[in-house]
Enzyme design. Structure first.
Site, mmCIF file in Angstrom:
data_model
loop_
_atom_site.group_PDB
_atom_site.id
_atom_site.type_symbol
_atom_site.label_atom_id
_atom_site.label_comp_id
_atom_site.label_asym_id
_atom_site.label_seq_id
_atom_site.Cartn_x
_atom_site.Cartn_y
_atom_site.Cartn_z
ATOM 1 C CE1 TYR A 214 -1.819 -4.616 4.794
ATOM 2 C CE2 TYR A 214 0.512 -4.625 5.388
ATOM 3 C CZ TYR A 214 -0.497 -4.755 4.429
ATOM 4 O OH TYR A 214 -0.159 -5.025 3.124
ATOM 5 C CG ASP B 277 -5.253 2.871 7.214
ATOM 6 O OD1 ASP B 277 -4.292 2.091 7.069
ATOM 7 O OD2 ASP B 277 -6.277 2.829 6.502
ATOM 8 C CE LYS C 155 -9.147 -3.784 3.967
ATOM 9 N NZ LYS C 155 -8.672 -5.113 3.584
HETATM 10 P P1 KE4 Z 1 -4.888 -2.771 0.182
HETATM 11 O O1 KE4 Z 1 -3.654 -2.215 -0.493
HETATM 12 O O2 KE4 Z 1 -4.747 -4.245 0.527
HETATM 13 O O3 KE4 Z 1 -6.196 -2.455 -0.579
HETATM 14 O O4 KE4 Z 1 -5.091 -1.998 1.572
HETATM 15 C C1 KE4 Z 1 -4.010 -1.960 2.481
HETATM 16 C C2 KE4 Z 1 -4.558 -1.704 3.877
HETATM 17 C C3 KE4 Z 1 -4.459 -0.433 4.409
HETATM 18 N N1 KE4 Z 1 -4.939 -0.149 5.646
HETATM 19 C C4 KE4 Z 1 -5.544 -1.103 6.397
HETATM 20 C C5 KE4 Z 1 -6.064 -0.750 7.759
HETATM 21 C C6 KE4 Z 1 -5.675 -2.423 5.891
HETATM 22 O O5 KE4 Z 1 -6.273 -3.378 6.661
HETATM 23 C C7 KE4 Z 1 -5.188 -2.733 4.606
HETATM 24 C C8 KE4 Z 1 -5.286 -4.123 4.009
HETATM 25 N N2 KE4 Z 1 -5.914 -5.122 4.824
HETATM 26 C C9 KE4 Z 1 -5.485 -6.483 4.590
HETATM 27 C C10 KE4 Z 1 -6.109 -7.417 5.626
HETATM 28 N N3 KE4 Z 1 -6.321 -6.863 6.901
HETATM 29 C C11 KE4 Z 1 -5.824 -6.929 3.184
HETATM 30 C C12 KE4 Z 1 -5.716 -8.401 2.938
HETATM 31 C C13 KE4 Z 1 -4.449 -8.782 2.274
HETATM 32 O O6 KE4 Z 1 -3.418 -8.135 2.512
HETATM 33 O O7 KE4 Z 1 -4.514 -9.755 1.493
#
Ligand code: KE4
Length: 420
Positions: free
Chosen positions: A141, A236, A264
Site C-alpha cells: 500500500y 516506499d 510516520k
Molecule cells: P499516509 O498518507 O497515510 O501518511 O501514508 C500512506 C502510506 C504510504 N506508504 C506506506 C508503506 C504506508 O503504509 C502508508 C500508510 N499506512 C497505513 C497503514 N498501514 C496508514 C493507516 C491508515 O491508512 O489509516
C-alpha cells in the site's frame, strides 16, 4: 460517553464514523475503541480502560506516546508560531540530518503525508524518465493516489484495474501489478515493457499485508532489473524508514534505490511525509525543474521540530537492539504456544515489527496472507483487547514493539495469548 456512544454520534457526521477506513474495525468486527490519552506504551480509552498499545498509530510512535522531549519541543515551537508558509532554518537542518542518516539522500522535499510523498515520487519518476508506466506489488500500500489504488488485472502483462470507485481506468491502466517476492514476474514485465516503465515502487519490508519480508535476492534483483531498463527504483519506506535502524531499510541492506519515500516516524506523530534521492533526480522538482509539487504546510515548523527531535533521540539512544530482542521474545512466545497447543499459526517478526498469521505455512505475498484464517485473527484481536492489549484491527497490518515497551509488557502479551 463511552466508545459505543461516541461511535454512534460520529457516524452521523463523519463517513463511517472514522477519518480513515481501517479504524472502523471492519476487519475485526465490533465497535472501534475511542482513545483519550496516551503515555509511553499505554493508552487510556473513553471506556475508562487502559491498554498496552502495539499499533502505535500505525507506525509513527516508535518512541511511544507523548514522549516528553517531543511534546516539549512541539510546545516550544508552536509558541513561536505554528506555520509561516516561508523558509525556516529548521527545515534546512532537518534536510541535512536526513542526508547524514540516509547517504542515498542528497536532497529531500517535505510534504504532509506518506500519500503525498509517494504521489510526488511517482510524478518525479515520470517527469525525470519521460515514461508513463509504473510497476507496483500486490499487497503493498502506498497511500491513496488514484494510480496506486490498483489491483492486479486479468493478466501479468495487462495493466491494473482500479480497487476504488472514482478512479479513472486511464490512471490504473498504466500500472502493472506483480506478486510481492516474484522477481521472475518483474523481469518478464520489464522485458516486455521496460522502456515504458518510469518506476518500480516497493515496500522493501512489506507491512500492508501483515509483515511480509523480502525473500533472499528479491530486492537485489529489483535493483539490477530496474538499472538494466533505465527504470527508477522507489523504496516506499513510510513504514520501514527509521523503524529498523536510525536510517532507512535500504541503507541497512546496502541496496540503494533511486528515490525513497518517508513518513510516520520522521514526523514523531505530527503530519509529515518526505521524498529523497540524488540531486540529479530531485533537481527536476519545481521550482528548479519542470515537475510541479507544492504544499501549504510542507516543512511545517512544528512537524519538523517533532521529527528532528525523534530522529535525534533514535540516533542517540539506539533503541533498536531492545526492540529486536522484545520482538523476538514475543514471536518466540507465540511459537512456543502454537507448538504446545498445536495451533495453526505463526508470527512473522523483524525488529519491532510483527504479525501473527493464522496459518502455519509461511506468508510470502498477498495470496498467502489472504489464505490465513481472518476469523481467527478477529478472535485474537478481541481476545487481546479484552485482556488489555491493543493490536492493529486488521490481519493485513503490522504491529509494533516501540522503544517504550518493556519485557513485562511482552510477557503479559504472551500470557494473555496463552488463553486464546
Ligand atoms: P499516509 O498518507 O497515510 O501518511 O501514508 C500512506 C502510506 C504510504 N506508504 C506506506 C508503506 C504506508 O503504509 C502508508 C500508510 N499506512 C497505513 C497503514 N498501514 C496508514 C493507516 C491508515 O491508512 O489509516
Amino acid at each position: 460517553m463511552n466508545s459505543k456512544q461516541w461511535f454512534e454520534r460520529a457516524q452521523k457526521v463523519i463517513p463511517g464514523g472514522v477519518n480513515s477506513p481501517v479504524r472502523a474495525f471492519n476487519g475485526v468486527g465490533g465497535t472501534p475503541v475511542y482513545f483519550k490519552s496516551g503515555k509511553g506504551a499505554t493508552v487510556q480509552t473513553e471506556d475508562g480502560t487502559e491498554l498496552i498499545d502495539f499499533c502505535g498509530s500505525w507506525g509513527p510512535l516508535i518512541l511511544g506516546h507523548a514522549r516528553e522531549e517531543i511534546v516539549e519541543v512541539v510546545a516550544k515551537t508552536a509558541a513561536d508560531g505554528l506555520t509561516f508558509g516561508a523558509n525556516t532554518a529548521q527545515e534546512t537542518q532537518f534536510a541535512e540530518l536526513l542526508n547524514t542518516l540516509v547517504p542515498s539522500i542528497e536532497m529531500s522535499r517535505l510534504v504532509s503525508s506518506g500519500t503525498e510523498a509517494v504521489m510526488t515520487a511517482i510524478r518525479l519518476a515520470r517527469g525525470y524518465t519521460g515514461r508513463r508506466k509504473i510497476l507496483k506489488f500486490e499487497g503493498c500500500y502506498h497511500g491513496h493516489s488514484d494510480y496506486l489504488l490498483v489491483a492486479s488485472g486479468s493478466g501479468l502483462l495487462t495493466g491494473g484495474i482500479s480497487s476504488s470507485a472514482g478512479v479513472s481506468p486511464s490512471a490504473t491502466e498504466e500500472v502493472f501489478v506483480a506478486p510481492y517476492n516474484d522477481l521472475a514476474a518483474v523481469q518478464e514485465i520489464l522485458k516486455a515493457n521496460g522502456d515504458e516503465i518510469a518506476a518500480v515502487i516497493v515496500e522493501p519490508m512489506a507491512g500492508n499485508m501483515g509483515l511480509v519480508k523480502p525473500v533472499a535476492g528479491f530486492l537485489e534483483g529489483l535493483r539490477a532489473a530496474t538499472a538494466d531498463s533505465g527504470t527508477l527504483l522507489i523504496f516506499d519506506e513510510v513504514i520501514n524508514g527509521f523503524r529498523l535502524g536510525p536510517t532507512t531499510y535500504g541503507n541497512l541492506t546496502g541496496i540503494t534505490p533511486d528515490l525513497t519515500t518517508l513518513g510516520k516516524i520522521i514526523g514523531g506523530g505530527m503530519p509529515i511525509g518526505a521524498l529523497g534521492g540524488s540531486t540529479k533526480i530531485m533537481s527536476h522538482l519545481a521550482p528548479l525543474g519542470p515537475v510541479y509539487q507544492a504544499g501549504t504546510l510542507s516543512g511545517n515548523p512544528v512537524a519538523v521540530a517533532a521529527g528532528m527531535k525523534t530522529l535525534e533521540l533514535l540516533r542517540d539512544e539506539n533503541p533498536y537492539p531492545k526492540m529486536e530482542a522484545l520482538g523476538k521474545r514475543l514471536a518466540d512466545g507465540i511459537h512456543r504456544l502454537a507448538t504446545e497447543k498445536d495451533l495453526d499459526l505463526h508470527c512473522a517478526q523483524y525488529g519491532g515489527m510483527f504479525t501473527p498469521f493464522f496459518r502455519t505455512a509461511p506468508v510470502h505475498n498477498l495470496d498467502d496472507s489472504k489464505a490465513c484464517d481472518q476469523k481467527a485473527h478477529a478472535r485474537y484481536f478481541h481476545h487481546m483487547l479484552d485482556a488489555g492489549f491493543y493490536t492493529p484491527p486488521s490481519g493485513f497490518e503490522v504491529a509494533f514493539v516501540s522503544a517504550a515497551h518493556t519485557q513485562a509488557d511482552i510477557d503479559g502479551f504472551i500470557q494473555a495469548f496463552e488463553n486464546l
